[in-house]
Design an enzyme around this catalytic site. Structure first.
Site, PDB file in Angstrom:
ATOM      1  CG  ASP A  63      56.007 -36.141 -10.320  1.00  0.00           C
ATOM      2  OD1 ASP A  63      55.589 -34.975 -10.404  1.00  0.00           O
ATOM      3  OD2 ASP A  63      57.152 -36.475 -10.648  1.00  0.00           O
ATOM      4  CB  THR A  97      49.697 -33.158 -14.218  1.00  0.00           C
ATOM      5  OG1 THR A  97      50.504 -34.130 -13.561  1.00  0.00           O
ATOM      6  CG2 THR A  97      48.403 -33.788 -14.657  1.00  0.00           C
ATOM      7  CG  ASP A 386      57.117 -32.218  -7.763  1.00  0.00           C
ATOM      8  OD1 ASP A 386      58.154 -32.439  -8.430  1.00  0.00           O
ATOM      9  OD2 ASP A 386      56.046 -32.800  -7.976  1.00  0.00           O
TER      10      ASP A 386
END
Length: 538
Positions: A63, A97, A386
């Protein structure tokens, strides 16, 4: 002979300074290094990072925001990219990311533009124009038919590659049900979905509780461990004899007075418990303490009580059961009580927990996430968080895009066409922005062990026919991602482009870094030998 003027120093001795191109290069390098660090974690075939802190605690994750938070980053420009990831996490819950690697690539592309003597302000203006155009393109290629099946696909896409592969489908169903349960019209407050993580079981054992799980136990073993048709009272004051507000001294001259005094205190506690019992409550959740005497009387009345419950849990219990939080016991009435089908104390992974279940229409629910070990369950918990974030964003916005690098290629293609309509040097910056977006499908291919150049060429060609063509990293083929069910919320891409471009613009506009000598590691990781102090003014 002219008298030599004394040099004037306007900054204290030991201050480090980087000027002009040196400052820009240093900041760009920091951004590139940070983006390279998290790049290998992108996509279903992304690798994990093991982070060990000073105490030896280990975090294993892919993550992006967790990696950046756990890393001890000193460089000021790198810290700005960490902020990009944190904002992405707060706003959407996923795509951290992606945001960081796009920002890193924008900085990398700006380096060659700076070498061509294009002014940083021109590059920043071009990036801003490109970001605005990219948002319009994103709007045009978004999919607007949202149903439960689409929400399941969004949740599964968010969890792919995060250690939840085996149980993606059942977990996705639990998450979508939870989000739909707490949704208030088109608004979803994800704080009302509590995630409890417990190791010692397989992922498939995870469950959604129509109510709240409290990580506490009954205050007294004599209390019932299981109650059906529970009437729940929520109290945010202590259940004990109150201390006097001012210091008081009581003089007792007779043992009978002492006995009367003790009896009076007992009666006060007894009356408090009687108030709870008279209101019809058989379960009590107290935010503060419950003294031993109160525990005794509560167990005699057959009331299950839990003390020192967190404020956030009390609020969730209120939303789940419909109970009103009471501050003064004298005000407690039957109308303030909440209802639950059953309240039980259960042992989970060797610890007692209170399950408040079968609430009629709960506006707060709990996901009990299971995993074999602590590190596994922590990573699954992050994947679930998420997924909850992206499903909530999809419910609120009602718009999604295809995954697998499809939107980035579509935006890149149309931005290159748009660049040709711009006169001036900004055209080069818009083209650089378009090329930077291709870093996402390129990284997906690299992480899957595919040839990134071949994959990019195939993707570009396929986008002549459809904007939904993306890279299937499991087969290596270019596939229609809408058909394949690889779906992401539009907000993930929108926020990533916005944050990345703004961070890149801000870093590009810095031409002077002045770091006081007190900062850790001279100027946060910059070599003092490369940085002169403030030049003397002759």
């Amino acid at each position: 002979m002219a008298q030599q003027q004394q040099p004037i120093f306007i900054l204290p001795e030991g201050t480090n300074r980087l000027l002009g191109k040196d400052a820009q290069r240093n900041n760009i390098l920091a951004g590139k290094v940070l983006a390279e660090t998290v790049r290998t974690t992108l996509g279903p075939k992304g690798m994990d990072k093991m982070l060990v802190d000073g105490l030896g605690d280990i975090v294993v994750t892919n993550d992006g925001v967790t990696i950046l938070k756990e890393m001890d980053i000193d460089h000021p420009a790198a810290k700005m990219l960490v902020e990009v990831a944190k904002t992405q996490e707060d706003e959407v819950g996923d795509g951290t990311t992606t945001a960081v690697i796009i920002a890193g690539e924008l900085l990398k592309k700006s380096e060659s533009l700076l070498d061509m003597d294009i002014h940083p302000t021109i590059i920043a203006m071009g990036y801003r124009q490109a970001a605005e155009k990219a948002q319009q393109i994103l709007e045009d290629i978004s999919i607007k038919e949202i149903d439960t099946d689409m929400l399941n696909k969004v949740a599964m896409t968010a969890m792919t590659g995060k250690g939840t592969e085996k149980a993606r489908e059942p977990l996705a169903k639990l998450i979508v049900t939870a989000v739909e349960q707490v949704a208030d019209g088109e608004e979803v407050d994800t704080d009302h979905i509590k995630i409890e993580k417990k190791d010692g079981a397989v992922v498939e054992d995870s469950e959604l509780v129509q109510g709240v799980i409290i990580d506490k136990e009954r205050v007294h073993p004599g209390m019932p461990a299981e109650l059906e048709n529970a009437k729940i009272a929520l109290l945010n004051s202590a259940l004990e004899v109150k201390e006097t507000e001012v210091d008081a001294e009581i003089r007792i001259t007779d043992p009978n007075q002492m006995q009367a005094f003790i009896e009076q205190e007992e009666n006060m506690v007894k009356n408090m418990v009687k108030d709870i019992s008279d209101a019809g409550a058989n379960v009590l959740f107290c935010q503060k303490g419950i003294d031993d005497l109160a525990q005794h009387y509560l167990s005699k009345e057959g009331i299950m009580a839990v003390r020192r419950v967190k404020k956030s849990d009390i609020e969730k219990l209120s939303r789940a059961t419909g109970a009103t939080v009471v501050t003064n016991l004298d005000d407690l009435s039957a109308d303030d009580l909440g209802e639950a089908g059953k309240v039980t104390e259960q042992k989970v992974s060797g610890e007692d927990m209170i399950f408040v279940e079968e609430c009629a229409e709960p506006k707060a629910v709990t996901l009990l996430v299971r995993g074999s070990t602590k590190h596994v369950v922590d990573e699954i918990g992050r994947a679930v968080e998420d997924a909850i974030g992206v499903v909530a964003a999809t419910v609120e916005d009602g718009e999604v895009v295809a995954g697998g690098g499809a939107p980035e290629i579509a935006m890149s293609k149309l931005l290159k066409d748009y660049a040709e309509s711009i006169s001036g040097r900004e055209q080069l910056a818009v083209t650089a922005f378009a090329e930077s977006l291709e870093i996402v499908p390129k990284t997906l291919a690299e992480n899957a062990g595919l040839d990134s150049i071949d994959s990019l060429v195939d993707l570009r060609a396929s986008h002549e026919t459809s904007p939904y063509m993306g890279l299937d990293v499991f087969t290596g083929d270019v596939t229609d991602m809408k058909e394949a069910g690889v779906i992401e919320p539009k907000r993930v891409k929108k926020q990533a482009i916005q944050s990345a471009s703004e961070a890149a613009e801000m870093i590009l506009r810095i031409d002077d870094v002045i770091a006081s000598s007190a900062s850790p590691q001279d100027a946060a990781g910059m070599d003092p030998s490369q940085m002169g102090g403030m030049p003397p003014m002759m």
